[in-house]
Scaffold this motif. Sequence first.
Motif, PDB file in Angstrom:
ATOM      1  N   THR A 199       1.007  -1.515  -0.258  1.00  0.00           N
ATOM      2  CA  THR A 199       0.112  -0.044  -0.005  1.00  0.00           C
ATOM      3  C   THR A 199       1.168   1.332  -0.014  1.00  0.00           C
ATOM      4  O   THR A 199       0.830   1.483  -0.860  1.00  0.00           O
ATOM      5  N   ARG A 252      -4.442 -14.422  -2.467  1.00  0.00           N
ATOM      6  CA  ARG A 252      -5.327 -13.351  -2.220  1.00  0.00           C
ATOM      7  C   ARG A 252      -5.061 -12.221  -3.425  1.00  0.00           C
ATOM      8  O   ARG A 252      -5.088 -12.040  -4.821  1.00  0.00           O
ATOM      9  N   ASP A 253      -3.312 -11.079  -3.319  1.00  0.00           N
ATOM     10  CA  ASP A 253      -2.951 -10.342  -3.514  1.00  0.00           C
ATOM     11  C   ASP A 253      -2.492 -10.646  -5.055  1.00  0.00           C
ATOM     12  O   ASP A 253      -2.124  -9.602  -6.008  1.00  0.00           O
ATOM     13  N   ILE A 262      -5.192 -11.241  -7.681  1.00  0.00           N
ATOM     14  CA  ILE A 262      -5.612  -9.566  -7.578  1.00  0.00           C
ATOM     15  C   ILE A 262      -4.918  -9.165  -9.061  1.00  0.00           C
ATOM     16  O   ILE A 262      -4.920  -8.225 -10.008  1.00  0.00           O
ATOM     17  N   ASN A 263      -3.406  -8.991  -8.639  1.00  0.00           N
ATOM     18  CA  ASN A 263      -2.504  -8.963  -9.503  1.00  0.00           C
ATOM     19  C   ASN A 263      -3.276  -9.382 -10.908  1.00  0.00           C
ATOM     20  O   ASN A 263      -2.893  -8.826 -11.746  1.00  0.00           O
ATOM     21  N   VAL A 269      -6.404  -8.340 -12.220  1.00  0.00           N
ATOM     22  CA  VAL A 269      -6.146  -6.315 -12.651  1.00  0.00           C
ATOM     23  C   VAL A 269      -6.085  -6.295 -13.894  1.00  0.00           C
ATOM     24  O   VAL A 269      -6.430  -5.439 -14.974  1.00  0.00           O
ATOM     25  N   LEU A 329     -12.440  -0.346  -8.128  1.00  0.00           N
ATOM     26  CA  LEU A 329     -12.312  -1.421  -7.333  1.00  0.00           C
ATOM     27  C   LEU A 329     -10.526  -1.256  -6.297  1.00  0.00           C
ATOM     28  O   LEU A 329     -10.569  -1.503  -6.165  1.00  0.00           O
ATOM     29  N   PHE A 330     -10.133  -0.093  -7.127  1.00  0.00           N
ATOM     30  CA  PHE A 330      -9.027   0.012  -6.218  1.00  0.00           C
ATOM     31  C   PHE A 330      -9.270   0.708  -4.962  1.00  0.00           C
ATOM     32  O   PHE A 330      -8.213   0.032  -3.889  1.00  0.00           O
ATOM     33  N   TYR A 358      -9.942  -2.443  -3.080  1.00  0.00           N
ATOM     34  CA  TYR A 358      -8.995  -3.173  -2.602  1.00  0.00           C
ATOM     35  C   TYR A 358      -8.081  -2.742  -1.539  1.00  0.00           C
ATOM     36  O   TYR A 358      -7.616  -2.809  -0.513  1.00  0.00           O
ATOM     37  N   MET A 371      -9.204  -2.999   1.927  1.00  0.00           N
ATOM     38  CA  MET A 371      -9.209  -4.839   2.456  1.00  0.00           C
ATOM     39  C   MET A 371      -7.968  -5.352   2.713  1.00  0.00           C
ATOM     40  O   MET A 371      -7.865  -5.560   3.529  1.00  0.00           O
ATOM     41  N   SER A 372      -7.050  -4.673   2.036  1.00  0.00           N
ATOM     42  CA  SER A 372      -5.759  -4.344   2.882  1.00  0.00           C
ATOM     43  C   SER A 372      -5.194  -4.198   3.638  1.00  0.00           C
ATOM     44  O   SER A 372      -4.480  -4.778   4.887  1.00  0.00           O
ATOM     45  N   ILE A 423      -0.927  -3.483  -9.218  1.00  0.00           N
ATOM     46  CA  ILE A 423      -2.535  -3.462  -9.634  1.00  0.00           C
ATOM     47  C   ILE A 423      -2.535  -1.506  -9.092  1.00  0.00           C
ATOM     48  O   ILE A 423      -3.676  -1.203  -9.946  1.00  0.00           O
TER      49      ILE A 423
END
Length: 320
Positions: free
Chosen positions: A43, A103-104, A107-108, A111, A140-141, A144, A147-148, A249
């Motif tokens: 992040t 998860r991550d 997601i990468n 996207v 969406l960002f 995300y 959530m992170s 992302i």
Amino acid sequence: MLLNIAILILGLALVVFGSEWLVDGASDVARRSGISEFVIGLTIVGIGTSTPEMVVSFIGAIQGSADISIGNVIGSNIFNTLMILGCTALILPLTISEHAIKRDIPINLGVTLLLILLGCCNPGFENTLSRVDGAIMLLLFAAYLYMSFKEGRETDYGEESGGTAHKSYSHKAIPITMIIVGLASLIAGGRLFVNSAVDIAHALGWSDKFIGITILAGGTSLPELATCVVAAFKKKGQLALGNILGSNISNILLILGGSALIRPLSMENISTVDLGTLFLSALLIFVSYYTFVKKKLGRVEAVCLLLMEAAYMYTLITDL
């Protein structure tokens, strides 16, 4: 020409200085806040080191140069994955927790597929990212990011043990100041590098797409490269991997989303090779962590990443 070379050297020096401060400051903030270094990399560090890409892409959108905006992001994500992760994993094989794998990394990959689908298969907006697409990507960002941070406090990300001793600062304002100064140095150094490199490229008659996907992408990714290499030498593999995933992302959802909201972006000059390399780079991370028992990006995979980057650059140069 000599002045441009001097500016390049100054920019690189600022990037190296900034990366050192950013890694130390971010690691201390993670320990104080109870958020994992991986999430801090995902992040704060990931978004912060993507600021040069944001500046370049937003300016490109305002000026109506979609090739600069999109080429910069696609080239940066390819460079981040193939070159930066390749160099980092050569120094320090990168392991990651089961939760982050589930998860991550998907997601990468997700996207990346979203960008390709929106740009190539968007009904009514052929080969174009519309303002509606941009708004969706920004929403969406935001989801995300929320959530992170939420899960960063609740989940064990399996931080590394050992390595260099943790620096501890007497006051919490010190690491925050280090992050701010480090990011400012990274951004300033990256901009000096990019501006001088673009001046040289334009003088040589290179196209906006080539400049965006190579010089601008590599130049604006200098903060990620410096941050990840420094993190690897400090045995902060979680921070390095989180930085790359977060940057990739952010580049797609935040930067291209914001750019498309400013002005719809045509992708007609982005080739199948560009999009194919972008997809394969995201897929290779996914496969590396889901296929191998040790769930790490090791030196063998690192060499594969670097060879892919070399092949891609060769293709771009031969097409000039």
